[in-house]
Design an enzyme around this catalytic site. Structure first.
Site, PDB file in Angstrom:
ATOM      1  N   LEU A  11       0.822  -1.211   0.000  1.00 17.59           N
ATOM      2  CA  LEU A  11       0.000   0.000   0.000  1.00 17.59           C
ATOM      3  C   LEU A  11       0.858   1.263   0.000  1.00 17.59           C
ATOM      4  O   LEU A  11       0.639   2.176  -0.791  1.00 17.59           O
ATOM      5  CB  LEU A  11      -0.944  -0.027   1.202  1.00 17.59           C
ATOM      6  CG  LEU A  11      -1.946   1.123   1.288  1.00 17.59           C
ATOM      7  CD1 LEU A  11      -3.307   0.611   1.750  1.00 17.59           C
ATOM      8  CD2 LEU A  11      -1.457   2.192   2.278  1.00 17.59           C
ATOM      9  N   LYS A 186     -15.204   1.858   5.558  1.00 18.30           N
ATOM     10  CA  LYS A 186     -14.316   0.788   5.093  1.00 18.30           C
ATOM     11  C   LYS A 186     -14.530  -0.509   5.857  1.00 18.30           C
ATOM     12  O   LYS A 186     -14.443  -1.605   5.287  1.00 18.30           O
ATOM     13  CB  LYS A 186     -12.856   1.222   5.211  1.00 18.30           C
ATOM     14  CG  LYS A 186     -11.895   0.148   4.674  1.00 18.30           C
ATOM     15  CD  LYS A 186     -10.461   0.601   4.613  1.00 18.30           C
ATOM     16  CE  LYS A 186      -9.573  -0.497   4.055  1.00 18.30           C
ATOM     17  NZ  LYS A 186      -8.155  -0.102   3.972  1.00 18.30           N
ATOM     18  N   ASN A 190     -14.233  -4.598   5.280  1.00 17.46           N
ATOM     19  CA  ASN A 190     -13.091  -5.276   5.892  1.00 17.46           C
ATOM     20  C   ASN A 190     -13.511  -6.319   6.919  1.00 17.46           C
ATOM     21  O   ASN A 190     -12.912  -7.413   6.987  1.00 17.46           O
ATOM     22  CB  ASN A 190     -12.179  -4.235   6.557  1.00 17.46           C
ATOM     23  CG  ASN A 190     -10.722  -4.413   6.188  1.00 17.46           C
ATOM     24  OD1 ASN A 190     -10.350  -5.369   5.518  1.00 17.46           O
ATOM     25  ND2 ASN A 190      -9.894  -3.487   6.624  1.00 17.46           N
ATOM     26  N   GLU A 269      -3.853  -8.140  12.464  1.00 20.89           N
ATOM     27  CA  GLU A 269      -4.386  -6.858  12.938  1.00 20.89           C
ATOM     28  C   GLU A 269      -5.771  -7.045  13.574  1.00 20.89           C
ATOM     29  O   GLU A 269      -6.722  -6.340  13.230  1.00 20.89           O
ATOM     30  CB  GLU A 269      -4.465  -5.861  11.786  1.00 20.89           C
ATOM     31  CG  GLU A 269      -3.126  -5.538  11.149  1.00 20.89           C
ATOM     32  CD  GLU A 269      -3.256  -4.581   9.979  1.00 20.89           C
ATOM     33  OE1 GLU A 269      -2.846  -3.417  10.119  1.00 20.89           O
ATOM     34  OE2 GLU A 269      -3.793  -4.987   8.929  1.00 20.89           O
TER      35      GLU A 269
END
Length: 307
Positions: A11, A186, A190, A269
């Site tokens: 990214l 988002k 996700n 994460e």
């Protein structure tokens, strides 16, 4: 503008390369691919046009870079414990910090190190993967939404400046006044798709789509995330679930970041993408049975205790 990309993975390298193309002074801070990129540069294979950067300003540490105008934090949220060492060498009197990281809690972590008014949140809607050393594959999307961590008129104006900077790259952008709203935007994608691909053992979106019941389940979870955002006081656009479903249909062999990390044996994460958001949803009294079941499956896959 003098820019440092902290955490130059897929990214960070994609957006940093786009900013280099428009004449910005971009310094990439990386470790694992430092020697390769220093010698061979970066290659971006993108549906919006390929980029070839044979000579890249690449550094091993923030101390080598020094103060810049803009710090882009693009590393995984699992690396946030290093912010207290990494950020100070990059900060000057007018430096601002933009986190492009997944989920929630990142701006709060940065605010432990620098003043909160200097922090901005960027949510990226993009599919990128590192396919070879120094090679980034950009498969879908690319747009970014910006907002100040602390909602003020001055912060919103600065977010609009960031949107203009990236918009010249050219990257589709939009500025908002409140960071949490764009975070939920988002997370609607996700939480189910990154989560289901992880819970099922690190599979791709294409593999997930082979079973129609997975697609139906993803939609139900997305609807619960939208309702959680509303319970928190953030009404998202009416067609958001359909928008995310349509873009997901084109992803094919794309493997979400947490599924890749799982397959590579790297830290996940969890807190940023699932832990902190589900805590906020519960605090707001949202009904999220499908999401909670997925959370149990993720925690089981990761060997965590039930929440």
């Amino acid at each position: 503008m003098k820019i440092a990309v902290l955490g130059a993975g897929a990214l960070g390298c994609y957006y940093g390369s786009r900013l280099v193309e428009t004449g910005n002074d971009v310094r990439f801070i990386m470790r694992s691919e430092y020697d390769y990129v220093k010698t061979h540069g970066l290659q971006v294979r993108s549906l919006h046009g390929d980029i070839s950067l044979p000579n890249v300003q690449v550094y091993r540490s923030p101390e080598e870079v020094g103060p810049v105008d803009l710090v882009i934090v693009a590393w995984k949220t699992t690396a946030n414990s290093h912010l207290k060492e990494a950020l100070p060498p990059l900060m000057g009197p007018g430096t601002i910090v933009l986190t492009l990281q997944n989920g929630m809690g990142n701006a709060e972590a940065i605010a432990q190190v620098i003043p909160a008014k200097k922090i901005f949140v960027g949510l990226c809607f993009i599919c990128t993967m590192r396919t070879d050393p120094g090679v980034i594959s950009h498969l879908e999307g690319g747009n970014i939404q910006f907002a100040p961590f602390i909602p003020t008129p001055e912060g919103t104006a600065k977010a609009e400046e960031l949107a203009e900077l990236f918009g010249k790259a050219p990257i589709p952008t939009r500025a908002f006044a409140e960071a949490e709203k764009i975070q939920w935007f988002k997370l609607v994608w996700n939480i189910p798709f990154n989560g289901m691909c992880l819970a099922k053992g690190g599979i791709s979106v294409g593999e997930l789509y082979k079973d129609p019941s997975n697609v139906e389940r993803a939609r139900r979870i997305m609807e619960e995330v939208v309702s959680a955002a509303k319970a928190r006081g953030y009404t998202l656009r009416d067609d958001l679930v359909d928008y995310h479903m349509q873009r997901t249909e084109t992803m094919g062999g794309f493997t979400p970041s947490s599924a890749i990390d799982y397959n590579m044996g790297r830290p996940i994460e969890y807190e940023a993408i699932w832990g902190a958001p589900i805590a906020k949803a519960r605090e707001a009294g949202a009904s999220i049975p499908e999401w909670e079941q997925l959370d149990r499956e993720i925690r089981e896959r990761l060997g965590m205790q039930p929440s």
